[in-house]
Write a protein that holds these residues in place. Structure first.
Motif, mmCIF file in Angstrom:
data_model
loop_
_atom_site.group_PDB
_atom_site.id
_atom_site.type_symbol
_atom_site.label_atom_id
_atom_site.label_comp_id
_atom_site.label_asym_id
_atom_site.label_seq_id
_atom_site.Cartn_x
_atom_site.Cartn_y
_atom_site.Cartn_z
ATOM 1 N N MET A 11 -29.233 29.627 14.956
ATOM 2 C CA MET A 11 -29.720 28.280 14.628
ATOM 3 C C MET A 11 -31.115 28.323 14.005
ATOM 4 O O MET A 11 -31.397 27.588 13.053
ATOM 5 C CB MET A 11 -29.710 27.407 15.889
ATOM 6 C CG MET A 11 -28.326 26.899 16.259
ATOM 7 S SD MET A 11 -28.367 25.715 17.624
ATOM 8 C CE MET A 11 -28.320 26.823 19.026
ATOM 9 N N ILE A 12 -31.971 29.191 14.525
ATOM 10 C CA ILE A 12 -33.331 29.311 13.980
ATOM 11 C C ILE A 12 -33.288 29.865 12.552
ATOM 12 O O ILE A 12 -33.920 29.326 11.639
ATOM 13 C CB ILE A 12 -34.205 30.213 14.878
ATOM 14 C CG1 ILE A 12 -34.415 29.536 16.245
ATOM 15 C CG2 ILE A 12 -35.559 30.496 14.218
ATOM 16 C CD1 ILE A 12 -34.995 30.438 17.295
ATOM 17 N N THR A 13 -32.508 30.933 12.359
ATOM 18 C CA THR A 13 -32.388 31.527 11.013
ATOM 19 C C THR A 13 -31.676 30.579 10.054
ATOM 20 O O THR A 13 -31.991 30.524 8.863
ATOM 21 C CB THR A 13 -31.639 32.862 11.072
ATOM 22 O OG1 THR A 13 -30.372 32.677 11.733
ATOM 23 C CG2 THR A 13 -32.439 33.909 11.826
ATOM 24 N N GLY A 14 -30.729 29.804 10.591
ATOM 25 C CA GLY A 14 -30.036 28.817 9.768
ATOM 26 C C GLY A 14 -30.984 27.748 9.260
ATOM 27 O O GLY A 14 -30.875 27.309 8.106
ATOM 28 N N LEU A 15 -31.936 27.348 10.103
ATOM 29 C CA LEU A 15 -32.929 26.350 9.694
ATOM 30 C C LEU A 15 -33.828 26.903 8.587
ATOM 31 O O LEU A 15 -34.183 26.185 7.652
ATOM 32 C CB LEU A 15 -33.768 25.938 10.906
ATOM 33 C CG LEU A 15 -34.789 24.809 10.683
ATOM 34 C CD1 LEU A 15 -34.082 23.518 10.267
ATOM 35 C CD2 LEU A 15 -35.623 24.590 11.937
ATOM 36 N N VAL A 49 -27.143 18.299 13.777
ATOM 37 C CA VAL A 49 -26.848 18.492 15.211
ATOM 38 C C VAL A 49 -27.708 19.584 15.837
ATOM 39 O O VAL A 49 -27.638 19.804 17.051
ATOM 40 C CB VAL A 49 -25.350 18.825 15.443
ATOM 41 C CG1 VAL A 49 -24.466 17.730 14.914
ATOM 42 C CG2 VAL A 49 -24.970 20.182 14.850
ATOM 43 N N LEU A 50 -28.524 20.256 15.022
ATOM 44 C CA LEU A 50 -29.298 21.402 15.525
ATOM 45 C C LEU A 50 -30.138 21.088 16.766
ATOM 46 O O LEU A 50 -30.091 21.856 17.738
ATOM 47 C CB LEU A 50 -30.183 21.968 14.408
ATOM 48 C CG LEU A 50 -30.874 23.305 14.735
ATOM 49 C CD1 LEU A 50 -30.926 24.197 13.499
ATOM 50 C CD2 LEU A 50 -32.294 23.092 15.253
ATOM 51 N N PRO A 51 -30.920 20.002 16.818
ATOM 52 C CA PRO A 51 -31.726 19.739 18.027
ATOM 53 C C PRO A 51 -30.883 19.619 19.286
ATOM 54 O O PRO A 51 -31.261 20.129 20.347
ATOM 55 C CB PRO A 51 -32.432 18.412 17.700
ATOM 56 C CG PRO A 51 -32.377 18.285 16.230
ATOM 57 C CD PRO A 51 -31.107 18.953 15.805
ATOM 58 N N PHE A 52 -29.727 18.946 19.176
ATOM 59 C CA PHE A 52 -28.869 18.724 20.350
ATOM 60 C C PHE A 52 -28.178 20.019 20.778
ATOM 61 O O PHE A 52 -28.144 20.359 21.963
ATOM 62 C CB PHE A 52 -27.827 17.646 20.037
ATOM 63 C CG PHE A 52 -28.426 16.377 19.499
ATOM 64 C CD1 PHE A 52 -29.129 15.513 20.329
ATOM 65 C CD2 PHE A 52 -28.299 16.044 18.152
ATOM 66 C CE1 PHE A 52 -29.688 14.336 19.836
ATOM 67 C CE2 PHE A 52 -28.850 14.878 17.652
ATOM 68 C CZ PHE A 52 -29.548 14.029 18.494
ATOM 69 N N VAL A 53 -27.636 20.749 19.798
ATOM 70 C CA VAL A 53 -26.927 21.991 20.101
ATOM 71 C C VAL A 53 -27.898 23.043 20.628
ATOM 72 O O VAL A 53 -27.562 23.823 21.532
ATOM 73 C CB VAL A 53 -26.180 22.523 18.861
ATOM 74 C CG1 VAL A 53 -25.491 23.849 19.167
ATOM 75 C CG2 VAL A 53 -25.145 21.510 18.384
ATOM 76 N N PHE A 54 -29.107 23.054 20.084
ATOM 77 C CA PHE A 54 -30.124 24.010 20.553
ATOM 78 C C PHE A 54 -30.440 23.763 22.030
ATOM 79 O O PHE A 54 -30.525 24.714 22.818
ATOM 80 C CB PHE A 54 -31.398 23.885 19.714
ATOM 81 C CG PHE A 54 -32.347 25.040 19.881
ATOM 82 C CD1 PHE A 54 -32.223 26.175 19.086
ATOM 83 C CD2 PHE A 54 -33.353 25.005 20.834
ATOM 84 C CE1 PHE A 54 -33.089 27.248 19.246
ATOM 85 C CE2 PHE A 54 -34.222 26.070 21.008
ATOM 86 C CZ PHE A 54 -34.096 27.202 20.202
#
Length: 392
Positions: free
Chosen positions: A158-162, A199-204
């Motif tokens: 998720m971090i690398t995706g951002l 959805v990144l904040p929620f999934v993280f």
């Protein structure tokens, strides 16, 4: 420097995604189902949980129901009783089954008629299987290790995706909107990148809180951060006297619990099979601002008198922080609205490995085509070079 960071992120995103994609897909998809377990369980197994409420009819005492159900299962030891807040819910009695602690046989009783509705092995129920798949891939300790590592990988993904998603001036619009009428290839990329961003904040948060169940040190870290010390082991007070042990005082205990804790909520009796410990009563507070607020009361097995209390308002900050981890992870923190968000986020998270693999396969196929084209071109050039050489 920016290009180097993107290149490293690209490689990490790709290979961690490929290695953990299947596990992430399974865990996220089962997570979707578990979000609404509380609502779906009485619907799927309606006859087991829901009873008809007769007019002008009172409920049988919990002691009477206990004697009736124990007569049906004389070889099993009673370990828990669950009393739901709704009047039309059956009373659930949990009996130990087999050598393992978690192997429970649950019997449902009609509280108005004293009739045994049915029984089931909890290990084989639908949501129990889904939960084991979610936490351990139904592989025990080995599965727990795999899901734990995959969870860490997913956080890095998720971090690398951002980093890879981060827009520049030229592609800002592309990064925030999905072009629904685009080619299948472009649409798939949008579904992966754009939905992934939203959805990144929620999934993280869901993945981060999931580490609590995978690693004990993460659990202890919460207590260290808020209490300054690791989690302290807590258990019911010792049962000092065993005289009169054969008598039951469950109805008296239930009535006293409702007096001391008048808030609506489910009541759970435990440690019933431990002769050396007092009866533990856990009651949820459904009127609280957030879910998973529970207070504990301890009663004597001998006469049903109150031994001690452990109210939620008196708990340590570390305990309260730990209790909020579960509703954050499941989306039940503020009821239905946050559950819907968690469901959508988990569903999209399950789709990300699929869309990601499609992107990777598309690029791989494109790379092969370029290589083939380059080879074909070189084959066409070779005769001309030979002619030139011969002329020279």
């Amino acid at each position: 420097m920016k290009n180097v960071l993107k290149k490293i992120s690209s490689q990490l995103h790709l290979w961690l995604g490929i290695s953990s994609g299947l596990v992430v897909f399974i865990v996220a998809l089962t997570g979707c189902i578990l979000v609404f377990e509380e609502e779906l369980e009485p619907v799927i197994n309606r006859s087991f949980h829901i009873v008809a409420v007769p007019e002008n009819s009172s409920r049988l005492s919990l002691d009477s129901l206990t004697h009736l159900v124990q007569a049906q299962f004389p070889k099993n030891k009673l370990s828990r009783i669950i009393v739901e807040k709704e009047e039309n819910r059956s009373i659930l009695f949990g009996f130990k089954q087999g050598k393992k602690e978690k192997e429970l046989l649950t019997a449902a009783m009609n509280p108005y008629t004293g009739q045994l509705i049915g029984s089931r092995a909890e290990h084989d129920t639908f949501f129990e299987v889904v939960l084991r798949l979610h936490r351990y891939l139904c592989m025990g300790d080995t599965g727990k290790v795999i899901t734990g590592i995959s969870c860490i990988c997913f956080l890095v993904i998720m971090i690398t995706g951002l980093v890879l998603w981060w827009p520049n001036r030229k592609n800002q619009k592309q990064r925030f909107t999905i072009k629904w009428d685009a080619s299948p290839k472009r649409l798939n990329w949008d579904l992966h990148a754009v939905f992934g961003f939203y959805v990144l904040p929620f999934v993280f948060l869901i993945a981060l809180t999931g580490l609590v169940w995978s690693y004990k040190w993460v659990n202890n870290l919460i207590y260290l951060a808020f209490d300054g010390k690791p989690q302290q082991k807590r258990e019911a007070p010792a049962q000092l006297s065993l005289m009169g042990k054969s008598a039951t005082h469950y109805q008296e205990i239930l009535s006293e619990t409702h007096k001391l804790l008048p808030n609506p909520g489910k009541v759970t009796f435990t440690t019933l099979d431990a002769d050396s410990l007092s009866i533990t009563i856990a009651k949820t507070d459904d009127a609280a601002a957030i879910s998973n607020v529970v207070s504990f009361l301890y009663f004597s097995k001998t006469d049903g008198s109150l031994v001690s209390t452990r109210l939620y308002k008196d708990e340590t900050p570390g305990f309260k922080a730990r209790r909020v981890v579960f509703p954050i992870h499941t989306g039940s923190l503020w009821g239905l609205p946050t559950k819907i968000i968690a469901f959508i986020a988990s569903f999209i998270a399950a789709s990300l490995p699929v869309t990601g693999i499609i992107i990777w396969l598309g690029r791989k196929k494109k790379g092969k085509k370029k290589t083939k084209k380059a080879l074909t071109k070189s084959d066409r050039i070779k005769p001309e070079i030979l002619v030139k050489k011969s002329v020279i």
